[in-house]
Enzyme design. Structure first.
Site, PDB file in Angstrom:
ATOM      1  N   ASN A 169       0.866  -1.182   0.000  1.00 25.28           N
ATOM      2  CA  ASN A 169       0.000   0.000   0.000  1.00 25.28           C
ATOM      3  C   ASN A 169       0.899   1.227   0.000  1.00 25.28           C
ATOM      4  O   ASN A 169       1.519   1.533   1.007  1.00 25.28           O
ATOM      5  CB  ASN A 169      -0.878  -0.052   1.263  1.00 25.28           C
ATOM      6  CG  ASN A 169      -1.701   1.208   1.468  1.00 25.28           C
ATOM      7  OD1 ASN A 169      -1.773   2.056   0.582  1.00 25.28           O
ATOM      8  ND2 ASN A 169      -2.305   1.331   2.633  1.00 25.28           N
ATOM      9  N   LYS A 196       0.031   4.255  -0.228  1.00 26.41           N
ATOM     10  CA  LYS A 196      -0.614   5.418   0.410  1.00 26.41           C
ATOM     11  C   LYS A 196      -0.412   6.667  -0.469  1.00 26.41           C
ATOM     12  O   LYS A 196      -0.396   6.561  -1.684  1.00 26.41           O
ATOM     13  CB  LYS A 196      -0.089   5.595   1.831  1.00 26.41           C
ATOM     14  CG  LYS A 196      -0.169   4.291   2.635  1.00 26.41           C
ATOM     15  CD  LYS A 196       0.089   4.463   4.094  1.00 26.41           C
ATOM     16  CE  LYS A 196      -0.045   3.110   4.799  1.00 26.41           C
ATOM     17  NZ  LYS A 196       0.108   3.193   6.245  1.00 26.41           N
ATOM     18  N   HIS A 224      -9.297   1.073   5.214  1.00 28.28           N
ATOM     19  CA  HIS A 224      -8.003   1.262   5.901  1.00 28.28           C
ATOM     20  C   HIS A 224      -8.208   2.238   7.052  1.00 28.28           C
ATOM     21  O   HIS A 224      -9.008   3.176   6.944  1.00 28.28           O
ATOM     22  CB  HIS A 224      -6.968   1.796   4.910  1.00 28.28           C
ATOM     23  CG  HIS A 224      -5.585   1.791   5.478  1.00 28.28           C
ATOM     24  ND1 HIS A 224      -5.154   2.750   6.363  1.00 28.28           N
ATOM     25  CD2 HIS A 224      -4.555   0.927   5.336  1.00 28.28           C
ATOM     26  CE1 HIS A 224      -3.903   2.477   6.721  1.00 28.28           C
ATOM     27  NE2 HIS A 224      -3.525   1.376   6.112  1.00 28.28           N
ATOM     28  N   GLU A 282      -6.593   4.642   8.022  1.00 24.37           N
ATOM     29  CA  GLU A 282      -6.381   6.051   7.665  1.00 24.37           C
ATOM     30  C   GLU A 282      -7.613   6.635   6.971  1.00 24.37           C
ATOM     31  O   GLU A 282      -7.907   7.821   7.115  1.00 24.37           O
ATOM     32  CB  GLU A 282      -5.107   6.177   6.811  1.00 24.37           C
ATOM     33  CG  GLU A 282      -3.864   5.980   7.670  1.00 24.37           C
ATOM     34  CD  GLU A 282      -2.661   5.394   6.957  1.00 24.37           C
ATOM     35  OE1 GLU A 282      -2.615   5.400   5.713  1.00 24.37           O
ATOM     36  OE2 GLU A 282      -1.748   4.899   7.658  1.00 24.37           O
ATOM     37  N   GLU A 342      -4.998  -5.034  10.828  1.00 21.48           N
ATOM     38  CA  GLU A 342      -4.001  -3.981  10.984  1.00 21.48           C
ATOM     39  C   GLU A 342      -4.250  -3.204  12.269  1.00 21.48           C
ATOM     40  O   GLU A 342      -5.045  -2.249  12.275  1.00 21.48           O
ATOM     41  CB  GLU A 342      -4.068  -3.010   9.800  1.00 21.48           C
ATOM     42  CG  GLU A 342      -3.823  -3.651   8.461  1.00 21.48           C
ATOM     43  CD  GLU A 342      -3.239  -2.653   7.477  1.00 21.48           C
ATOM     44  OE1 GLU A 342      -2.164  -2.937   6.952  1.00 21.48           O
ATOM     45  OE2 GLU A 342      -3.840  -1.589   7.273  1.00 21.48           O
ATOM     46  N   GLY A 382       2.906   2.151  10.737  1.00 23.96           N
ATOM     47  CA  GLY A 382       3.888   3.220  10.572  1.00 23.96           C
ATOM     48  C   GLY A 382       4.630   3.594  11.847  1.00 23.96           C
ATOM     49  O   GLY A 382       5.295   4.627  11.905  1.00 23.96           O
ATOM     50  N   SER A 398       3.797  -2.217  10.269  1.00 20.06           N
ATOM     51  CA  SER A 398       5.244  -2.278  10.497  1.00 20.06           C
ATOM     52  C   SER A 398       5.877  -3.614  10.119  1.00 20.06           C
ATOM     53  O   SER A 398       6.828  -4.060  10.761  1.00 20.06           O
ATOM     54  CB  SER A 398       5.572  -1.919  11.964  1.00 20.06           C
ATOM     55  OG  SER A 398       5.185  -0.580  12.236  1.00 20.06           O
TER      56      SER A 398
HETATM   57  P1  PGA Z   1       3.203   0.224   7.518  1.00 15.77           P
HETATM   58  O1  PGA Z   1       1.691   0.415   6.997  1.00 15.77           O
HETATM   59  O2  PGA Z   1       3.708  -1.061   6.916  1.00 15.77           O
HETATM   60  O3  PGA Z   1       3.939   1.433   6.991  1.00 15.77           O
HETATM   61  O4  PGA Z   1       3.140   0.157   9.002  1.00 15.77           O
HETATM   62  C1  PGA Z   1       0.830  -0.681   6.894  1.00 15.77           C
HETATM   63  C2  PGA Z   1      -0.500  -0.256   6.345  1.00 15.77           C
HETATM   64  O5  PGA Z   1      -1.023   0.797   6.730  1.00 15.77           O
HETATM   65  O6  PGA Z   1      -1.081  -0.969   5.499  1.00 15.77           O
END
Ligand code: PGA
Length: 249
Positions: free
Chosen positions: A9, A11, A93, A95, A163, A169, A209
Site C-alpha cells: 500500500n 498510500k 483502511h 487512515e 491492521e 507506521g 510495520s
Molecule cells: P506500515 O503500513 O507497513 O507502513 O506500518 C501498513 C498499512 O497501513 O497498510
C-alpha cells in the site's frame, strides 16, 4: 490451500519516478510462488498496470466510492479503477476510517460495489491502542468484520487485513501470540459466516510495520496468509525480502 499474498500500500506516496520501483519488482517477479499486489496512488494506477504487464505483480486501488457514477467530486468508482487496470481495492483502511470518518456501513457499501464489479475487496480491520489495553480487541474486530464485510464472500472476492492501528507506521508490532489470536478469531468468524469452504479460502493478511527483519516470524503464525505492507513496499529492495520470506513460509 490458500495462495499467499504480499500486498503493498503506497498510500499518498509516489509520482512518476516511483514507477521504476514497480518495474524492478515486476522484472524480478515475472512469475512468483505468491501473489503480489501493489496499490499505488490513483494517479499512477493506469501506468502502474502497464508497467506490471503480465508479471506476477497485479495492481489495485486504495479506496473507491460505493456509487458507480455521479456527482461525487474527487471520488473514483470501481469501474474507473477496473478500467485503469486494478484487480483489487483496499477498503476501510484505518487512515480512511480516521481521516475521512468512514464507518463500517460506508466500508460495507464500497465492498459490495467492488465485488459486484469483479474486484477483490481487501477489507482492513484493527483496534486502537486504547481498545487493546481495555481488552476490547476481539469485540472491536468482530464488530468491524460483521459490519464492513458483505454477505456471500468467497476466497476470490474477499481478503481481510488485520491492521492494529497502533502498529501502522510506528515500528511497533504485536507479539506473535497476539497476531495468532486475532487471526484464529477471524478465521473462526469467517467460517461461521461463509461456511467451511468459503470461510477457509479467504486470505488473512497481517499489516502494521512489517519489515524484512520481522516478516519470517510473522509469516510463520498460523492463519497469516501474507501481509499488507506500507512503508516497506515503496522500494523494491525492501519489498523483495518480504516476498521471499512469504514464498519460503
Ligand atoms: P506500515 O503500513 O507497513 O507502513 O506500518 C501498513 C498499512 O497501513 O497498510
Amino acid at each position: 490451500m490458500r495462495r499467499k499474498l504480499a500486498a503493498g500500500n503506497w498510500k499518498m506516496n509516489g509520482t512518476s519516478a516511483a514507477l521504476a520501483e514497480l518495474k524492478a519488482l515486476a522484472e524480478a517477479n515475472a512469475t512468483a510462488a505468491v501473489d503480489i499486489l501493489i496499490c499505488p496512488p490513483a494517479t499512477l494506477l493506469h501506468r502502474a498496470a502497464e508497467v506490471a504487464g503480465d508479471s506476477a505483480v497485479s495492481v489495485g486501488g486504495q479506496d473507491c466510492h460505493s456509487a458507480t457514477s455521479g456527482a461525487h467530486t474527487g471520488d473514483l468508482s470501481v469501474d474507473m479503477l477496473k478500467d485503469a487496470g486494478a484487480e483489487s481495492v483496499i477498503l476501510g483502511h484505518s487512515e480512511r476510517r480516521t481521516d475521512h470518518g468512514e464507518g463500517d456501513a460506508v466500508v460495507l457499501a464500497k465492498a459490495e460495489s467492488a465485488i459486484a464489479a469483479g474486484l477483490t475487496a481487501v477489507v482492513c480491520l484493527g483496534e486502537s491502542l486504547e481498545q487493546r489495553e481495555a481488552g476490547e480487541t476481539l469485540d472491536v474486530i468482530g464488530a468491524q468484520l460483521q459490519g464492513s464485510v458483505p454477505d456471500g464472500c468467497t476466497g476470490e472476492t474477499l481478503v481481510v487485513a488485520y491492521e492494529p492501528i497502533w502498529a501502522i507506521g510506528t515500528g511497533k508490532v504485536p507479539t506473535l501470540e497476539q497476531i495468532g489470536e486475532v487471526h484464529a478469531f477471524l478465521r473462526g468468524r469467517l467460517v461461521e459466516r461463509f461456511g467451511e469452504e468459503n470461510g477457509s479460502a479467504v486470505r488473512l493478511l497481517y499489516g502494521g510495520s512489517v519489515k524484512p527483519a520481522n516478516a519470517s516470524d510473522i509469516f510463520a503464525v498460523e492463519d497469516v496468509d501474507g501481509a499488507l505492507v506500507g512503508g516497506a513496499s515503496l522500494k523494491a529492495a525492501d519489498f523483495a525480502p518480504i516476498i521471499a520470506a512469504l514464498s519460503d513460509s
